[in-house]
Design a protein around this motif. Structure first.
Motif, short mmCIF file in Angstrom:
data_model
loop_
_atom_site.label_atom_id
_atom_site.label_comp_id
_atom_site.label_asym_id
_atom_site.label_seq_id
_atom_site.Cartn_x
_atom_site.Cartn_y
_atom_site.Cartn_z
N GLN A 178 -10.82 0.62 12.56
CA GLN A 178 -10.56 2.04 12.29
C GLN A 178 -9.71 2.67 13.39
O GLN A 178 -8.85 3.50 13.12
CB GLN A 178 -11.88 2.79 12.17
CG GLN A 178 -12.42 2.78 10.75
CD GLN A 178 -13.83 3.28 10.69
OE1 GLN A 178 -14.32 3.87 11.65
NE2 GLN A 178 -14.49 3.03 9.59
N SER A 228 -6.25 2.12 11.00
CA SER A 228 -6.84 2.90 9.92
C SER A 228 -5.82 3.29 8.86
O SER A 228 -6.16 3.53 7.72
CB SER A 228 -7.51 4.14 10.49
OG SER A 228 -6.55 4.90 11.17
N SER A 229 -4.53 3.38 9.23
CA SER A 229 -3.54 3.83 8.25
C SER A 229 -2.92 2.67 7.48
O SER A 229 -2.12 2.88 6.59
CB SER A 229 -2.44 4.61 8.97
OG SER A 229 -1.87 3.78 9.94
N THR A 233 -2.40 -0.15 4.81
CA THR A 233 -2.88 -0.36 3.44
C THR A 233 -2.22 -1.60 2.84
O THR A 233 -1.32 -2.18 3.43
CB THR A 233 -2.55 0.85 2.54
OG1 THR A 233 -1.18 1.14 2.73
CG2 THR A 233 -3.39 2.04 2.85
N ARG A 244 -3.52 -4.68 5.01
CA ARG A 244 -4.95 -4.46 5.12
C ARG A 244 -5.70 -5.74 4.78
O ARG A 244 -6.69 -6.08 5.41
CB ARG A 244 -5.35 -3.32 4.17
CG ARG A 244 -6.78 -2.95 4.32
CD ARG A 244 -7.07 -1.49 4.04
NE ARG A 244 -8.41 -1.21 4.53
CZ ARG A 244 -8.65 -0.55 5.64
NH1 ARG A 244 -7.66 -0.07 6.33
NH2 ARG A 244 -9.88 -0.34 6.03
#
Lengths: 203, 213
Positions: B166, B170-171, B173, B177
């Motif tokens: 995190q 955290s950003s 995707t 991810r």
């Protein structure tokens, strides 16, 4: 998908328990002959590990989330029979401690996820040349077979119509299988990069 | 670190908790067998009567065992979305009669409730002890005991890893991810292997040769 208790009819419940117990007994006999004492804590820790990755689903965007079963990874690391035993242990614990899947439907869940994931997935992995494609095909292939089995179990119990069940399950298991294959591939790459001696010592 | 959640009510005092673990296991499994395989035996001519009778019986046990009812109901309710989905699909295709819908909804709810009553009145180690007395293979019991012991440690580790993700990613995707996620699993796997080795060495020094008992 972990089938909860109460969804399967008596013949389906007893039949799937029969198949799973037979497979478990067979794996047990084989593993018991060759296991070394230092592998017992390892199997326990890996059971804990599988238990954990099944509890933590991770979002892939667009409001959907999936989790791995870990069956393919375990079979590659320890062989399908030991992998199947670990899957059985962690599914039993998930059901008893987290109510994730039922006790009487454990036979069906073990058949759909453990047996197919470990033995069929591993079979695909060994038979198809080229690691990248074989892992993806192993993931998707065992996913599709699990979907058909799961749909058959639900349809035979008069819970869903076959066509509806098949469509839903194909979607769920197909996506999960694709991700399972991909992530297993990434994890193996990662292990090779960070700790290659681990894979050498296993094989 | 607050990890007593798995069988956190297993150490309460009540007439149900005081029963032997063999009695609790046997009654939980026979009740489940009755609900899942033999429900028509309870019906006395009306499908709804059987399931209500079973629910009443469960509620009596829950009250006697002094486990908070809100805990039992909220945990059991986690299964309802699955059964609700099946009921809704069959409602639209017209396959189920009214009785059948109610029975489907309550069957899975009550079976989770029954299992919860078992694990909230019996500590996991006691369940294992009983299962091994009944002849469950030693290897399975040993693996289960190890699994239960190390679950909490792994949980701490995954929480720390998640926090690290995190903070740093955290950003992120999509494909990235997935890569981050598989690296986390990889780290967890390596740590599990290393820990298993250390645990084995420590236990070997104390005489472990593959069997806990």
């Amino acid at each position: 998908m972990h089938i909860p208790d109460g969804f399967l009819s008596t013949p389906v419940t007893l039949g799937t328990i029969g198949v799973s117990v037979t497979a478990l007994t067979y794996s047990f006999k084989k593993v018991n002959q060759t296991i070394k004492p230092e592998q017992i804590p390892l199997m326990g820790l890996l059971a804990s590990f599988v238990f954990m990755i099944q509890l933590f689903s991770f979002p892939i965007g667009v409001g959907t989330s999936v989790h791995l079963t870990g069956a393919l990874l375990l079979s590659i690391l320890l062989g399908p029979r030991a992998g199947f035993i670990i899957m059985a242990v962690s599914l039993l614990a998930l059901s008893l401690l987290f109510q994730h899947g039922g006790i009487f439907s454990l036979g069906a869940n073990l058949l759909n996820m453990g047996l197919v994931g470990c033995f069929v997935g591993y079979g695909f992995y060994r038979l198809i040349p080229g690691e990248r494609w074989s892992l993806i095909i192993a993931g998707v292939g065992s996913g599709i077979i699990s979907a058909i089995l799961c749909a058959l179990e639900l349809a035979a119990s008069n819970m869903l119509e076959m066509s509806v069940a098949l469509k839903t399950m194909m979607l769920i298991y197909g996506v999960t299988g694709l991700i399972e294959g991909t992530i297993t591939l990434l994890i193996l790459d990662f292990l090779r990069k960070i700790k290659p001696e681990l894979l050498d010592q296993l094989s | 670190m607050n990890h007593a959640f798995i069988d956190r009510y297993a150490r309460l005092k009540s007439p149900i908790h005081n029963l032997k673990s063999s009695q609790k296991l046997l009654s939980a499994f026979s009740m489940l067998a009755l609900l899942l395989l033999g429900l028509p035996l309870l019906n006395f001519g009306n499908a709804l009567f059987g399931i209500l009778l079973y629910g009443f019986w469960l509620l009596m046990i829950a009250i006697i065992s002094r486990i908070p009812l809100t805990f039992l109901f909220s945990r059991s309710a986690l299964v309802l979305p699955f059964s609700a989905l099946i009921v809704i699909v069959n409602f639209y295709s017209g396959n189920f009669e009214f009785d059948q819908m109610i029975v489907t909804l309550f069957k899975s709810f009550f079976s989770v409730f029954t299992l919860l009553l078992l694990t909230s009145t019996t500590a996991f180690n006691d369940i294992l002890k009983q299962l091994s007395q009944w002849g469950m293979p030693r290897l399975l019991i040993t693996i289960l005991a190890f699994m239960y012991r190390y679950f909490f440690l792994l949980l701490d580790e995954i929480e720390a890893l998640e926090r690290a993700v995190q903070m740093r990613h955290s950003s992120v995707t999509g494909w990235k991810r997935i890569k981050v996620y598989s690296n986390i699993i990889g780290v967890l796997l390596i740590h599990s292997f290393e820990r298993a080795e250390n645990v084995y060495q420590a236990m070997q020094m104390r005489g472990f040769s593959g069997d806990l008992s």
